[in-house]
Motif scaffolding. Structure first.
Motif, PDB file in Angstrom:
ATOM      1  N   THR A 278     -43.285 -32.446  12.439  1.00 29.43           N
ATOM      2  CA  THR A 278     -43.676 -33.118  13.675  1.00 29.43           C
ATOM      3  C   THR A 278     -42.980 -34.463  13.835  1.00 29.43           C
ATOM      4  O   THR A 278     -42.861 -34.977  14.950  1.00 29.43           O
ATOM      5  CB  THR A 278     -45.198 -33.332  13.712  1.00 29.43           C
ATOM      6  N   PHE A 365     -49.630 -32.563  15.198  1.00 26.54           N
ATOM      7  CA  PHE A 365     -49.180 -31.329  15.838  1.00 26.54           C
ATOM      8  C   PHE A 365     -49.724 -31.231  17.257  1.00 26.54           C
ATOM      9  O   PHE A 365     -49.013 -30.832  18.185  1.00 26.54           O
ATOM     10  CB  PHE A 365     -49.638 -30.135  14.995  1.00 26.54           C
ATOM     11  N   THR A 368     -47.742 -33.517  19.424  1.00 26.16           N
ATOM     12  CA  THR A 368     -46.420 -32.963  19.715  1.00 26.16           C
ATOM     13  C   THR A 368     -46.500 -31.902  20.800  1.00 26.16           C
ATOM     14  O   THR A 368     -45.671 -31.847  21.705  1.00 26.16           O
ATOM     15  CB  THR A 368     -45.811 -32.369  18.430  1.00 26.16           C
TER      16      THR A 368
END
Length: 373
Positions: A278, A365, A368
């Motif tokens: 990430t 995550f 992202t």
């Protein structure tokens, strides 16, 4: 979370891995030839080796021998009683344990040949292989100086009875193979999970997942269990084929317990792989970040370099690294035959570290994915 989604997404990851010949070759090499080569090329060093001494004589000569062990080759000796010697050795606290018997100086002056017992933890191969010779030379030198007689070339003044614990053959390959296996478990788990996420981003398939009825937790959990399963199976195969087969290493403890500890270690390292992915925008950036993470994990974990030789601050910081606890767990189970009653602190530490890595990686995550949507 739907278990079916996690299962299907994980199977998708396994199929993607099977279509990647480069990764398959890397996995095969890392758990076969790489381990065998590393096992036969271990260096031999002696630096700040921990030593405990049982002084049952309490004579001027025994005190002189104790004072002869000092840094940088040895840590300051820990004076213990006879009952604590085996317990400390079993716990991995001492590399050497020297037992000076009662009436040692008296028997020596009377012309007898008293025996000093030296116990060696041979799992610390880099210290044990050369350390027994250093200990014998130090004892002979101090006896000769005390008696004002030159040390004999054949060393027949005192008989030193050596007992190499856990590795009686002083076989370098048994130590080097296990340490390389630990390093490759960490390396492959981070690479596989990180590359799986970056491959989704570079191929544009991550956007396809965003429009599907799946959550970021399910996507991340699927990648973790799939890649962890691959590494776990490779570890089990390497343990049987390479370690027990080619290297003829005796496994003292439970393979099942070791693999359970490996699974907890993979839980932490695969989550770490997601975290690094990430932070990286491409595979080259991922490779550079891997270097910054892997080198400290492998060098400072206590595998190739004993933790006693490290500064106190480094030792405290590395308690947050999963490798530190995995090295202790692996050595305790594979070499010393430890059970869950001994290695449960390492299992608990790996579980807690894995939860922390997983939670932070999941937050990264999700962030992202929100930037892509």
């Amino acid at each position: 979370m739907r278990i079916a989604n996690v299962l299907h997404l994980g199977v998708k990851e396994l199929r993607s891995l099977l279509r990647d010949p480069g990764m398959l070759v890397l996995i095969l090499y890392a758990f076969t030839l790489a381990i065998y080569v590393a096992a036969t090329a271990i260096p031999e060093t002696l630096h700040k080796a921990p030593i405990a001494i049982v002084d049952e004589d309490r004579s001027p000569l025994s005190q002189r021998i104790i004072a002869a062990f000092y840094p940088p080759q040895f840590m300051p000796p820990v004076i213990i009683d006879h009952t604590a010697m085996d317990a400390r050795m079993d716990a991995g606290l001492d590399t050497f344990a020297l037992n000076i018997p009662p009436n040692f100086q008296h028997d020596l002056l009377a012309g007898r040949q008293p025996v000093i017992q030296l116990n060696i933890d041979a799992t610390r191969m880099s210290q044990a292989f050369t350390g027994n010779g250093h200990v014998q030379a130090i004892v002979q030198r101090e006896i000769s100086d005390h008696l004002r007689t030159p040390a004999t070339s054949d060393g027949n003044t005192v008989t030193l009875a050596l007992r190499a614990r856990f590795n009686p053959e002083l076989n370098n390959a048994w130590f080097g193979g296990v340490m390389k296996l630990i390093d490759n478990v960490t390396l492959l788990s981070i690479i596989l999970t990180g590359a799986a996420l970056l491959r989704e981003r570079e191929h544009g398939t991550i956007e396809h997942l965003l429009v599907m009825p799946v959550t970021p937790f399910e996507i991340m959990a699927a990648k973790i269990w799939a890649m962890a399963l691959v590494v776990l199976l490779a570890t089990a195969g390497s343990l049987v084929i390479i370690m027990e087969g080619l290297l003829a290493m005796p496994i003292e403890g439970s393979k099942t317990l070791f693999l359970a500890g490996t699974a907890l270690h993979l839980f932490a390292t695969t989550a770490l792989g997601i975290l690094i992915a990430t932070l990286a925008r491409s595979m080259p950036q991922f490779a550079l970040l891997m270097m910054l993470v892997l080198l400290p994990l492998q060098i400072l974990s206590g595998g190739t370099t004993p933790r006693e030789s490290m500064p106190e601050l480094v030792r405290l910081i590395m308690l947050a690294a999963p490798n530190t606890h995995f090295v202790i767990l692996a050595q305790s189970i594979l070499y010393r035959g430890a059970g869950i009653d001994i290695v449960w602190p390492q299992l608990l530490a790996l579980f807690i570290i894995g939860l922390l890595f997983f939670s932070y990686s999941l937050a990264r995550f999700r962030k992202t994915l929100s930037q892509l949507s």
